[in-house]
Motif scaffolding. Structure first.
Motif, short mmCIF file in Angstrom:
data_model
loop_
_atom_site.label_atom_id
_atom_site.label_comp_id
_atom_site.label_asym_id
_atom_site.label_seq_id
_atom_site.Cartn_x
_atom_site.Cartn_y
_atom_site.Cartn_z
N ALA A 1 0.84 -1.21 0.00
CA ALA A 1 0.00 0.00 0.00
C ALA A 1 0.87 1.26 0.00
O ALA A 1 0.58 2.22 -0.72
N ASP A 2 1.94 1.25 0.78
CA ASP A 2 2.83 2.41 0.81
C ASP A 2 3.52 2.62 -0.54
O ASP A 2 3.67 3.76 -0.99
N LEU A 3 3.92 1.55 -1.19
CA LEU A 3 4.55 1.67 -2.51
C LEU A 3 3.57 2.24 -3.54
O LEU A 3 3.98 2.94 -4.46
N CYS A 4 2.30 1.94 -3.37
CA CYS A 4 1.27 2.39 -4.32
C CYS A 4 0.64 3.73 -3.94
O CYS A 4 -0.18 4.26 -4.69
N ASP A 5 1.03 4.27 -2.80
CA ASP A 5 0.49 5.54 -2.31
C ASP A 5 0.76 6.67 -3.30
O ASP A 5 1.90 6.85 -3.75
N THR A 6 -0.26 7.41 -3.66
CA THR A 6 -0.08 8.53 -4.60
C THR A 6 0.12 9.87 -3.89
O THR A 6 0.49 10.84 -4.53
N LYS A 7 -0.13 9.94 -2.58
CA LYS A 7 0.07 11.18 -1.83
C LYS A 7 1.53 11.37 -1.45
O LYS A 7 2.07 12.46 -1.56
N ILE A 8 2.16 10.29 -0.99
CA ILE A 8 3.59 10.32 -0.68
C ILE A 8 4.23 9.32 -1.63
O ILE A 8 4.23 8.11 -1.40
N ARG A 9 4.73 9.83 -2.72
CA ARG A 9 5.28 8.96 -3.76
C ARG A 9 6.65 8.42 -3.35
O ARG A 9 7.50 9.19 -2.90
N ARG A 10 6.80 7.13 -3.51
CA ARG A 10 8.06 6.49 -3.21
C ARG A 10 8.69 5.99 -4.50
O ARG A 10 7.99 5.46 -5.36
N ARG A 11 9.98 6.12 -4.58
CA ARG A 11 10.70 5.61 -5.76
C ARG A 11 10.79 4.09 -5.72
O ARG A 11 10.82 3.44 -6.76
N GLY A 12 10.85 3.53 -4.50
CA GLY A 12 10.97 2.09 -4.44
C GLY A 12 11.03 1.51 -3.04
O GLY A 12 10.75 2.18 -2.05
N LEU A 13 11.43 0.25 -3.01
CA LEU A 13 11.51 -0.56 -1.80
C LEU A 13 12.96 -0.91 -1.55
O LEU A 13 13.67 -1.33 -2.47
N SER A 14 13.41 -0.75 -0.29
CA SER A 14 14.74 -1.18 0.12
C SER A 14 14.61 -2.29 1.14
O SER A 14 13.81 -2.19 2.06
N LEU A 15 15.41 -3.34 0.95
CA LEU A 15 15.41 -4.50 1.85
C LEU A 15 16.80 -4.67 2.43
O LEU A 15 17.77 -4.84 1.70
N SER A 16 16.88 -4.62 3.77
CA SER A 16 18.16 -4.73 4.45
C SER A 16 17.96 -5.59 5.69
O SER A 16 16.97 -6.29 5.82
N GLY A 17 18.89 -5.53 6.59
CA GLY A 17 18.72 -6.38 7.77
C GLY A 17 19.77 -6.15 8.80
O GLY A 17 20.33 -5.08 8.90
N GLY A 18 20.07 -7.33 9.36
CA GLY A 18 20.00 -8.73 8.97
C GLY A 18 20.40 -8.88 7.51
O GLY A 18 21.10 -8.10 6.93
N ASP A 19 19.91 -9.98 6.97
CA ASP A 19 20.17 -10.26 5.56
C ASP A 19 18.89 -10.80 4.92
O ASP A 19 18.42 -11.86 5.31
N PRO A 20 18.33 -10.06 3.96
CA PRO A 20 17.11 -10.52 3.30
C PRO A 20 17.27 -11.89 2.63
O PRO A 20 16.29 -12.59 2.44
N LEU A 21 18.51 -12.27 2.29
CA LEU A 21 18.73 -13.55 1.63
C LEU A 21 19.22 -14.63 2.59
O LEU A 21 19.66 -15.70 2.15
N PHE A 22 19.12 -14.39 3.89
CA PHE A 22 19.35 -15.43 4.89
C PHE A 22 18.37 -16.57 4.59
O PHE A 22 17.21 -16.31 4.24
N PRO A 23 18.81 -17.82 4.65
CA PRO A 23 17.97 -18.93 4.18
C PRO A 23 16.51 -18.92 4.66
O PRO A 23 15.61 -19.16 3.85
N SER A 24 16.27 -18.62 5.93
CA SER A 24 14.88 -18.66 6.40
C SER A 24 14.07 -17.45 5.95
O SER A 24 12.85 -17.42 6.17
N ASN A 25 14.70 -16.46 5.32
CA ASN A 25 13.99 -15.27 4.82
C ASN A 25 13.59 -15.38 3.36
O ASN A 25 12.77 -14.60 2.88
N ILE A 26 14.17 -16.32 2.64
CA ILE A 26 14.02 -16.35 1.18
C ILE A 26 12.56 -16.46 0.74
O ILE A 26 12.14 -15.75 -0.17
#
Length: 164
Positions: A57-82
């Protein structure tokens, strides 16, 4: 999967205004990591369907436009996160196709498993490599140490397909 923090309006973790999710779980345990509290996969809060829906919903918000999504951590590619991260990036690309996705991982592109690479098929930019305290440079943009790379994945995957 668990997450530590969600920032719905972020101007630090990637270019432009972004939605940023810090996930739990990291096996790299880099000395000097500024986010060591995210290492334990069970720390933080459960990543729920409601949280996934809020990010979309936040990514699709037209009032506060976002360029994109950032994924950090921890590690987004840690095996149990995949699984959960994969579902999130696939949904983000389907429902907010004009938004870019940046992902930070301690794994290098060359050492990733096929499951991790499957997730990266939906990611635009990968910042890869472990944080190395001896290579820390405060002048670097979007990375903490000079060994880490900022990789435009579209170009890399295109070259990989041509070579195959």
């Amino acid at each position: 999967m668990n997450y530590h923090r969600y920032i719905p309006i972020d101007v630090v973790n990637g270019p432009g205004t972004r939605a940023t999710l810090f996930v739990s779980g990291c096996e790299h345990k880099c000395r000097g990591c500024y986010n060591a509290t995210t290492w334990k996969p069970t720390s933080g809060h459960p990543f729920t369907q409601e949280m996934e829906d809020q990010i979309i919903a936040d990514l699709c918000d037209t009032k506060i436009r976002r360029r994109g999504l950032s994924l950090s951590g921890g590690d987004p590619l840690f095996p149990s996160n995949i699984e959960a991260v994969g579902r999130l990036v696939r949904r983000a690309k389907a429902e907010a196709p004009t938004k870019d996705i940046w992902l930070w991982s301690g794994y290098t592109l060359e050492e990733m498993s096929s499951q991790q690479l499957d997730v990266l098929a939906y990611v635009d930019v990968l910042v890869d490599g472990k944080f190395v305290q001896e290579l820390h440079d405060a002048k670097l943009v979007w990375r903490g140490s000079s060994n880490q790379r900022i990789l435009e994945l579209k170009d890399i995957f295109a070259r990989m397909q041509q070579a195959a």
